[in-house]
Scaffold this motif. Structure first.
Motif, mmCIF file in Angstrom:
data_model
loop_
_atom_site.group_PDB
_atom_site.id
_atom_site.type_symbol
_atom_site.label_atom_id
_atom_site.label_comp_id
_atom_site.label_asym_id
_atom_site.label_seq_id
_atom_site.Cartn_x
_atom_site.Cartn_y
_atom_site.Cartn_z
ATOM 1 N N ARG A 61 0.132 11.288 -19.770
ATOM 2 C CA ARG A 61 -0.627 10.752 -20.895
ATOM 3 C C ARG A 61 -0.018 9.464 -21.439
ATOM 4 N NH1 ARG A 61 -4.500 13.428 -23.339
ATOM 5 N NH2 ARG A 61 -4.035 12.451 -25.354
ATOM 6 N N LEU A 62 1.213 9.174 -21.046
ATOM 7 C CA LEU A 62 1.861 7.938 -21.490
ATOM 8 C C LEU A 62 1.584 6.766 -20.547
ATOM 9 C CD1 LEU A 62 5.372 9.268 -22.607
ATOM 10 C CD2 LEU A 62 3.382 8.753 -24.042
ATOM 11 N N CYS A 63 0.807 6.996 -19.488
ATOM 12 C CA CYS A 63 0.527 5.931 -18.511
ATOM 13 C C CYS A 63 -0.092 4.718 -19.207
ATOM 14 C CB CYS A 63 -0.431 6.432 -17.430
ATOM 15 S SG CYS A 63 0.338 7.539 -16.225
ATOM 16 N N GLY A 64 0.498 3.569 -18.958
ATOM 17 C CA GLY A 64 -0.011 2.323 -19.508
ATOM 18 C C GLY A 64 -0.449 1.382 -18.407
ATOM 19 N N GLN A 65 -0.601 0.094 -18.767
ATOM 20 C CA GLN A 65 -1.123 -0.866 -17.813
ATOM 21 C C GLN A 65 -0.177 -1.080 -16.630
ATOM 22 O OE1 GLN A 65 -4.230 -1.801 -18.281
ATOM 23 N NE2 GLN A 65 -4.185 -2.657 -16.214
ATOM 24 N N GLY A 66 1.125 -0.967 -16.874
ATOM 25 C CA GLY A 66 2.084 -1.179 -15.784
ATOM 26 C C GLY A 66 1.874 -0.203 -14.645
ATOM 27 N N ILE A 67 1.795 1.086 -14.953
ATOM 28 C CA ILE A 67 1.606 2.085 -13.894
ATOM 29 C C ILE A 67 0.214 1.958 -13.283
ATOM 30 C CG2 ILE A 67 0.787 3.938 -15.405
ATOM 31 C CD1 ILE A 67 3.233 4.387 -12.486
ATOM 32 N N ARG A 68 -0.772 1.555 -14.073
ATOM 33 C CA ARG A 68 -2.113 1.349 -13.516
ATOM 34 C C ARG A 68 -2.108 0.200 -12.504
ATOM 35 N NH1 ARG A 68 -3.692 2.394 -19.092
ATOM 36 N NH2 ARG A 68 -4.768 4.408 -19.218
ATOM 37 N N ASP A 69 -1.408 -0.877 -12.837
ATOM 38 C CA ASP A 69 -1.330 -2.019 -11.915
ATOM 39 C C ASP A 69 -0.646 -1.624 -10.615
ATOM 40 O OD1 ASP A 69 -2.575 -3.656 -13.742
ATOM 41 O OD2 ASP A 69 -0.727 -4.607 -14.460
ATOM 42 N N GLN A 121 0.831 -1.204 0.000
ATOM 43 C CA GLN A 121 0.000 0.000 0.000
ATOM 44 C C GLN A 121 0.866 1.254 0.000
ATOM 45 O OE1 GLN A 121 -3.418 0.651 -0.142
ATOM 46 N NE2 GLN A 121 -2.691 2.764 -0.278
ATOM 47 N N LEU A 122 1.871 1.277 0.864
ATOM 48 C CA LEU A 122 2.746 2.448 0.933
ATOM 49 C C LEU A 122 3.559 2.630 -0.343
ATOM 50 C CD1 LEU A 122 4.028 2.253 4.624
ATOM 51 C CD2 LEU A 122 2.661 4.077 3.612
ATOM 52 N N VAL A 123 4.080 1.524 -0.878
ATOM 53 C CA VAL A 123 4.880 1.621 -2.098
ATOM 54 C C VAL A 123 4.019 2.093 -3.264
ATOM 55 C CG1 VAL A 123 6.218 0.304 -3.785
ATOM 56 C CG2 VAL A 123 6.567 -0.083 -1.345
ATOM 57 N N SER A 124 2.796 1.578 -3.358
ATOM 58 C CA SER A 124 1.881 2.031 -4.400
ATOM 59 C C SER A 124 1.618 3.526 -4.278
ATOM 60 C CB SER A 124 0.561 1.249 -4.305
ATOM 61 O OG SER A 124 -0.372 1.721 -5.255
ATOM 62 N N SER A 125 1.396 3.987 -3.047
ATOM 63 C CA SER A 125 1.143 5.406 -2.825
ATOM 64 C C SER A 125 2.358 6.256 -3.171
ATOM 65 C CB SER A 125 0.741 5.633 -1.361
ATOM 66 O OG SER A 125 -0.490 4.995 -1.070
ATOM 67 N N MET A 126 3.553 5.750 -2.859
ATOM 68 C CA MET A 126 4.774 6.503 -3.162
ATOM 69 C C MET A 126 4.980 6.641 -4.663
ATOM 70 S SD MET A 126 7.406 4.925 -0.346
ATOM 71 C CE MET A 126 6.995 4.901 1.408
ATOM 72 N N VAL A 127 4.730 5.564 -5.402
ATOM 73 C CA VAL A 127 4.872 5.641 -6.858
ATOM 74 C C VAL A 127 3.820 6.591 -7.433
ATOM 75 C CG1 VAL A 127 4.733 4.345 -9.013
ATOM 76 C CG2 VAL A 127 5.894 3.335 -7.040
ATOM 77 N N ALA A 128 2.575 6.464 -6.961
ATOM 78 C CA ALA A 128 1.511 7.339 -7.451
ATOM 79 C C ALA A 128 1.800 8.801 -7.130
ATOM 80 C CB ALA A 128 0.172 6.925 -6.850
ATOM 81 N N GLY A 153 -13.950 -24.278 -26.943
ATOM 82 C CA GLY A 153 -13.641 -25.287 -25.939
ATOM 83 C C GLY A 153 -12.424 -24.963 -25.101
ATOM 84 N N VAL A 154 -12.110 -23.660 -24.989
ATOM 85 C CA VAL A 154 -10.920 -23.225 -24.247
ATOM 86 C C VAL A 154 -11.338 -22.549 -22.940
ATOM 87 C CG1 VAL A 154 -8.907 -21.694 -24.265
ATOM 88 C CG2 VAL A 154 -9.536 -22.973 -26.325
ATOM 89 N N ASN A 155 -10.718 -22.933 -21.841
ATOM 90 C CA ASN A 155 -10.988 -22.302 -20.546
ATOM 91 C C ASN A 155 -10.073 -21.096 -20.355
ATOM 92 O OD1 ASN A 155 -12.212 -22.182 -17.893
ATOM 93 N ND2 ASN A 155 -10.217 -22.798 -17.096
ATOM 94 N N ILE A 156 -10.659 -19.943 -20.067
ATOM 95 C CA ILE A 156 -9.875 -18.741 -19.786
ATOM 96 C C ILE A 156 -9.423 -18.804 -18.331
ATOM 97 C CG2 ILE A 156 -9.851 -16.225 -19.766
ATOM 98 C CD1 ILE A 156 -10.196 -17.465 -22.534
ATOM 99 N N GLU A 157 -8.119 -18.886 -18.108
ATOM 100 C CA GLU A 157 -7.579 -18.996 -16.756
ATOM 101 C C GLU A 157 -7.518 -17.653 -16.045
ATOM 102 O OE1 GLU A 157 -7.092 -21.880 -15.572
ATOM 103 O OE2 GLU A 157 -6.950 -23.160 -17.347
ATOM 104 N N ASP A 158 -7.258 -16.590 -16.808
ATOM 105 C CA ASP A 158 -7.181 -15.238 -16.243
ATOM 106 C C ASP A 158 -7.364 -14.251 -17.390
ATOM 107 O OD1 ASP A 158 -6.936 -13.200 -14.441
ATOM 108 O OD2 ASP A 158 -4.929 -13.742 -13.738
ATOM 109 N N VAL A 159 -7.656 -13.000 -17.035
ATOM 110 C CA VAL A 159 -7.884 -11.995 -18.072
ATOM 111 C C VAL A 159 -7.432 -10.631 -17.578
ATOM 112 C CG1 VAL A 159 -10.259 -11.570 -17.293
ATOM 113 C CG2 VAL A 159 -9.608 -10.999 -19.636
ATOM 114 N N ARG A 160 -6.879 -9.846 -18.469
ATOM 115 C CA ARG A 160 -6.505 -8.463 -18.174
ATOM 116 C C ARG A 160 -6.918 -7.602 -19.358
ATOM 117 N NH1 ARG A 160 -0.299 -9.916 -16.507
ATOM 118 N NH2 ARG A 160 -0.760 -11.124 -14.629
#
Length: 361
Positions: A200-208, A181-188, A317-324
């Protein structure tokens, strides 16, 4: 369990009350702010009328600093047969309760490892705890009946019970919850004064990385104030890694080949240790993380598109294990990343192409 009293109708208290009510338990709601209790009651979490006599279980869902006093008051009033709290720290409240002279045989500390960025009764959800770990920290004095009541609560909330020592729990959550939580807040916080062109260049990495930085600061001050030592220990170790990484990056700027080599070694070391640590994070259903393959599909931001792509995967016939989902900045489109078993990836990719989907390498 037929009756319960939930004291504190924030996210966790309201969610537990909703789950219990859904499964036929009569739940009474109390809060220092009567409006919050009324709001939770209006959502179907129970009644804000006080119980006429002792209930089976009293669930205290207040900030850590107020847990012991709230429990002691409920115990003096004879509110229930058993008492538990759901605070995110366990050692301190247990010791404070003992110092107040409370009977620890009727008490057990617990912590549901579930939550979200929103808070308050309106954020509550009856399925918040489903499939999530729920830690129980019984003391030597905890009566078997109280432990069984706690286990029943966990079962009714469809969570997974995990029994731990209270202080071991606090060290664990310092690493896996409080420090992130603290590290996320520090980066944000680095983004607050950043240039607009950079933002404006923020991508999925910074969002995560910054997702949990949206959490309520007041709530986290309460949590961190109750577990400062273990969190400081983890941050001190992290600070040592940061110092070493900074030195390695500076070395990469050197004109000296030897220093640059040292810099490469230092940066590579922290990245490899990160790989090793990430590999230990439990994967689906709590098992060891599996090596999934990603099928990336371009998708428009329109109603029904996600449902259509999942339906097409099912037809293959494919099981989706995870999604992003990675959203495109300034466009009504994005990329949905479907994680599947490696053997299923070629079949899914071919099937989706046949159905008109545009895949991204």
């Amino acid at each position: 369990m037929r009756t319960a009293l939930v004291i504190g109708t924030g996210l966790i208290g309201t969610s537990a009350a909703l789950a219990l009510t859904d499964r036929g338990v009569t739940v009474h709601l109390a809060d220092h702010d009567p409006d919050r209790a009324r709001t939770a009651a209006a959502r179907g979490a129970g009644t804000d009328a006080p119980p006429e006599g002792p209930v089976d279980l009293c669930v205290v869902a207040v900030p850590p600093a107020h847990v012991a006093a709230t429990l002691a008051e409920a115990m003096r009033a004879g509110a229930a047969r058993g008492y538990l709290d759901v605070a995110s720290v366990k050692g301190g409240p247990q010791r404070e309760l003992a110092a107040l002279g409370a009977d620890l045989s009727s008490y057990i500390g617990t912590h549901p490892m579930s939550g979200k960025e929103q808070s308050g009764p309106l954020a509550g959800s009856g399925d918040l705890f489903e499939g999530r770990p729920w830690v129980l920290t019984p003391s030597r004095d905890t009566h078997t009946e109280v432990l069984n009541l706690a286990l029943e609560l966990v079962a009714l909330c469809r969570a997974v019970p995990v029994v731990m020592d209270a202080d071991a729990h606090d060290r664990a959550v310092a690493l896996v919850s409080h420090t992130p939580q603290l590290v996320s807040s520090m980066v944000a916080a680095r983004l607050e004064q950043a240039e607009e062109t950079a933002v404006r260049l923020c991508g999925q990495g910074i969002r995560d990385v910054t997702r949990i930085a949206a959490s309520d600061p007041r709530m986290w001050v309460d949590i961190l104030s109750a577990n400062p030592g273990p969190v400081a220990d983890v941050l001190a170790a992290l600070a040592a890694d940061l110092d070493e990484t900074v030195r390695s990056l500076r070395a990469l700027q050197s004109a000296d080949d030897g220093k640059r080599d040292e810099g490469v070694t230092g940066v590579e070391d922290v990245l490899r240790r990160g790989n090793a640590g990430r590999a230990r994070v439990p994967g689906k259903h709590g098992t060891a993380p599996a090596a999934y393959e990603t099928v990336a599909v371009l998708i428009s931001d329109q109603p029904g598109e996600l449902a259509r792509i999942f339906a097409d995967a099912g037809r293959a016939g494919v099981n989706i294990e995870d999604v992003r989902i990675e959203h495109a900045t300034g466009q009504q489109a994005g990329v949905v990343q479907l994680m599947v078993a490696p053997t299923a990836a070629p079949l899914l990719a071919a099937s989706l192409r046949e159905r008109g989907w545009a895949l991204r390498q």
